[in-house]
Every structure is written in structure tokens, then in C-alpha cells.
Design a protein around this motif. Structure first.
Motif, PDB file in Angstrom:
ATOM      1  N   TYR A  95       2.119   6.587  -2.037  1.00  0.00           N
ATOM      2  CA  TYR A  95       0.891   6.353  -2.802  1.00  0.00           C
ATOM      3  C   TYR A  95       0.719   4.869  -3.142  1.00  0.00           C
ATOM      4  N   THR A  96       1.827   4.215  -3.538  1.00  0.00           N
ATOM      5  CA  THR A  96       1.739   2.806  -3.951  1.00  0.00           C
ATOM      6  C   THR A  96       2.051   1.831  -2.810  1.00  0.00           C
ATOM      7  N   TYR A  97       2.171   2.361  -1.603  1.00  0.00           N
ATOM      8  CA  TYR A  97       2.400   1.548  -0.395  1.00  0.00           C
ATOM      9  C   TYR A  97       1.487   0.312  -0.342  1.00  0.00           C
ATOM     10  N   PRO A  98       0.172   0.446  -0.647  1.00  0.00           N
ATOM     11  CA  PRO A  98      -0.686  -0.732  -0.549  1.00  0.00           C
ATOM     12  C   PRO A  98      -0.331  -1.830  -1.564  1.00  0.00           C
ATOM     13  N   VAL A  99       0.274  -1.450  -2.692  1.00  0.00           N
ATOM     14  CA  VAL A  99       0.684  -2.471  -3.664  1.00  0.00           C
ATOM     15  C   VAL A  99       1.884  -3.243  -3.132  1.00  0.00           C
ATOM     16  N   LEU A 100       2.815  -2.542  -2.480  1.00  0.00           N
ATOM     17  CA  LEU A 100       3.937  -3.230  -1.835  1.00  0.00           C
ATOM     18  C   LEU A 100       3.416  -4.169  -0.748  1.00  0.00           C
ATOM     19  N   MET A 101       2.408  -3.733   0.000  1.00  0.00           N
ATOM     20  CA  MET A 101       1.826  -4.606   1.017  1.00  0.00           C
ATOM     21  C   MET A 101       1.213  -5.853   0.387  1.00  0.00           C
ATOM     22  N   ALA A 102       0.553  -5.675  -0.748  1.00  0.00           N
ATOM     23  CA  ALA A 102      -0.007  -6.832  -1.460  1.00  0.00           C
ATOM     24  C   ALA A 102       1.107  -7.779  -1.898  1.00  0.00           C
ATOM     25  N   ALA A 103       2.209  -7.209  -2.399  1.00  0.00           N
ATOM     26  CA  ALA A 103       3.342  -8.038  -2.841  1.00  0.00           C
ATOM     27  C   ALA A 103       3.952  -8.779  -1.663  1.00  0.00           C
TER      28      ALA A 103
END
Length: 337
Positions: free
Chosen positions: A128-136
Motif C-alpha cells: 500500500y505504501t510502496y509509492p511513498v518508498l518510491m518517493a523516498a
């Protein structure tokens, strides 16, 4: 802190079955960007574990992606090749950005809905939070450009939104710490489709190995898969417009164009009006010819895991040196002491 002027960040997941789509849509373009940008190329093993991975296979697949980068022509001395889990900034910044991102933003991410399917309640929080890791991943290097395919545009937009909200929440009006990364949409065949279904992207996870050409396939494997690739009964059209309602034909013509370094119109000029009995063998021969050097070099590199590990470790050292001052400033900005 001065922002970099021309820094690219991108990554490939080590989930096995590296295929032609990974090469034509991403890795090949990574090589070309070395001439114009400072490049940071990651094996995104933290992204991989958003769905369960066999630990031994994950390690082997991580080395395989590193081998593919090097075999394709990425210079690990001039640029950076490393695996994500070796650099703690990715995890630390993800938590901080989790507290900046909004649930409503993540609820709009279509890729989570596609990957989780009907079993969303059983999906990992990481997926679910995969896109936040990508942003990081991107913002930890304050990258200015990110090569993306169509399926990643939404995630990059989220990274831009998170960067803007971080700047707005913590800095004075008009001040910028995280630059908004710009997309680099890369050339033809950025989206290579399945050989069994022209409406679906070529995928590592497809149940049928016949749906993809992998970077370890032999010339015979490639010929067999292309021969059996789904097509319609009509010959190739006389112009590019004729491909619009023919997804399988369009995909094979696009693959040929990308491998040959030409556009689809040039392929149609050569093969228009001819049947797939003529076109498929020509495509198989071209694919085998273009992929053979890459396949051979990958096999040589994978036979020396100690060398690949040393490349990843040296790259991680340089990546840590790049991210540590960024994270020190992030901690100061948010008030960590």
C-alpha cells in the motif's frame, strides 16, 4: 544545501525473470542517460518484499539485476549501482514521508488496486505504501529526473506532491529543499506487451513463460516464443494507422522497431503487406542477435557473485555518502535532535 543540477535516479525490482520489457523499457535507456546525467541506479530489493520473496531467490535475483545493469553497459565506476537495502536513508526517509503523504493520495494509486486485486485486506501495508518508498528513493538523492514508463507516471506525480508538501509544511514561503523530480519518458517501446495478450504488459509474474522473452533465453527459446506469439490472421498493414486495432501486431512491430533502432513506420515500410510467417522469423533473428551479447555477459557476471557483491557494496558506500548530508538536513528541518 546546493541541489544537484542533473541527477537521475531509477531502479529495477529483483523479482526474477528479467525480460525484454525491462531491457527495452528501462535498462537500455539507463545506459544512454550516462552521457548526459549523473546516474544512480538501484536494485530495489525493499520494493520487492512488498510481496513475499524466497530469501535465497531474492539474493540471486538482486545479483542478476546488477549483472544486467553492467552487461547492458552501465559504468559502475562513473555512476552508481547498488541495492536499496544497503542504504538506510531509503527506510528512514520513507517513514518521515509517510507522515507527510495523505491517505487520500494513496487511495488513488491504481497500481495498488491492480496488484492487490480482490484481496486488498490481505495485501501487505508495504504494498500500500510502496509509492511513498518510491518517493523516498528519489528524494533521498534530490534527483532531478526519473525515467518512467506509463505505469509509473502516477507514482512520480505522488513523489512531486510529497516533495511540495514537505517544502510547504516545514520551510518558509518560496523555499525549496526537495526539488520536484521531472519525468523522462524514454523513446519507443517504453511499454512492451505480453506475447500472449497484446492488451497486457509483459510481466515477470505472468504464469506463462511463453508470454515474455527473458534476458537469459537462448536463440532457440526466443525463436520458439516469437513463433508461438499470439497474432491475428491478417498480414501486416500497409501503414502505421492499421496497427491501431491490432494490439498483438502493434506489439511485435514495436519490439522490432525498438531492437532495430527505427520507428514503426520504417518497419511497416519494410514488412507491410507481408504475413507473420515472414515477419516473425525476421523478428526472432533480430532479437537473438541483439540480445546474445547481453545474455552472454550476464551469464559470465552471474558466475562471479563475489564480484557483483563488491560492485553493489562500493555503490552503496557512494550512495550513503550522497544521502547522509541530505538526511542530516531533513532531521534538522523536521526537528529531530
Amino acid at each position: 544545501m546546493e541541489a544537484p543540477a542533473n541527477r537521475v535516479f531509477s531502479g529495477v525490482q529483483p523479482t526474477g525473470n528479467l525480460h525484454l520489457g525491462n531491457y527495452l523499457g528501462a535498462i537500455r535507456h539507463f545506459v544512454n542517460l550516462q552521457d548526459t546525467h549523473e546516474c544512480v541506479y538501484c536494485v530495489v530489493d525493499m520494493h520487492a518484499i512488498t510481496v513475499w520473496q524466497d530469501p535465497a531467490e531474492l539474493a540471486a535475483n538482486t545479483r542478476e539485476v546488477a549483472a544486467a545493469y553492467i552487461a547492458a553497459g552501465i559504468d559502475a565506476e562513473k555512476h552508481i549501482i547498488f541495492n536499496q537495502s544497503k542504504v538506510s536513508a531509503h527506510a528512514e526517509l520513507t517513514w518521515i514521508l509517510n507522515c507527510v503523504a495523505r491517505i487520500g493520495w494513496l487511495n488513488r494509486m491504481t497500481q495498488f488496486k491492480e496488484k492487490a486485486g480482490k484481496h486488498r485486506e490481505n495485501a501487505s501495508v508495504g504494498l500500500y505504501t510502496y509509492p511513498v518508498l518510491m518517493a523516498a528513493d528519489i528524494l533521498a538523492y534530490r534527483a532531478t529526473h526519473v525515467p518512467v514508463g506509463d505505469d509509473q507516471k502516477q507514482h512520480l506525480e505522488l513523489a512531486r506532491d510529497i516533495a511540495q508538501k514537505f517544502n510547504n509544511d516545514f520551510l518558509g514561503e518560496g523555499e525549496v529543499f526537495f526539488p520536484q523530480p521531472e519525468p523522462l519518458i524514454m523513446g519507443p517501446a517504453t511499454r512492451v506487451m505480453s506475447l500472449r495478450d497484446g492488451s497486457k504488459k509483459m510481466s515477470k509474474s505472468d504464469a506463462s513463460d511463453m508470454a515474455r522473452i527473458t534476458l537469459t533465453d537462448t536463440a532457440d527459446d526466443i525463436a520458439k516464443k516469437i513463433k508461438k506469439a499470439k497474432t491475428d490472421p491478417e498480414p501486416l498493414p500497409e501503414n502505421v494507422e492499421g496497427l491501431k486495432e491490432r494490439p498483438e501486431a502493434d506489439n511485435l512491430v514495436g519490439i522490432y522497431a525498438a531492437l532495430a533502432g527505427m520507428d514503426k513506420a520504417a518497419v511497416i515500410a519494410e514488412f507491410g503487406g507481408k504475413g507473420f510467417g515472414t515477419f516473425k522469423p525476421a523478428l526472432a533473428e533480430l532479437a537473438a542477435e541483439k540480445l546474445a551479447p547481453l545474455t552472454g555477459e550476464m551469464a559470465r557476471l552471474k558466475a562471479d557473485p563475489a564480484y557483483l557483491d563488491s560492485v553493489l557494496e562500493k555503490g552503496a558506500e557512494r550512495a550513503r555518502a550522497m544521502t547522509e548530508p541530505v538526511m542530516a538536513e531533513v532531521r534538522r528541518i523536521v526537528g529531530f535532535i
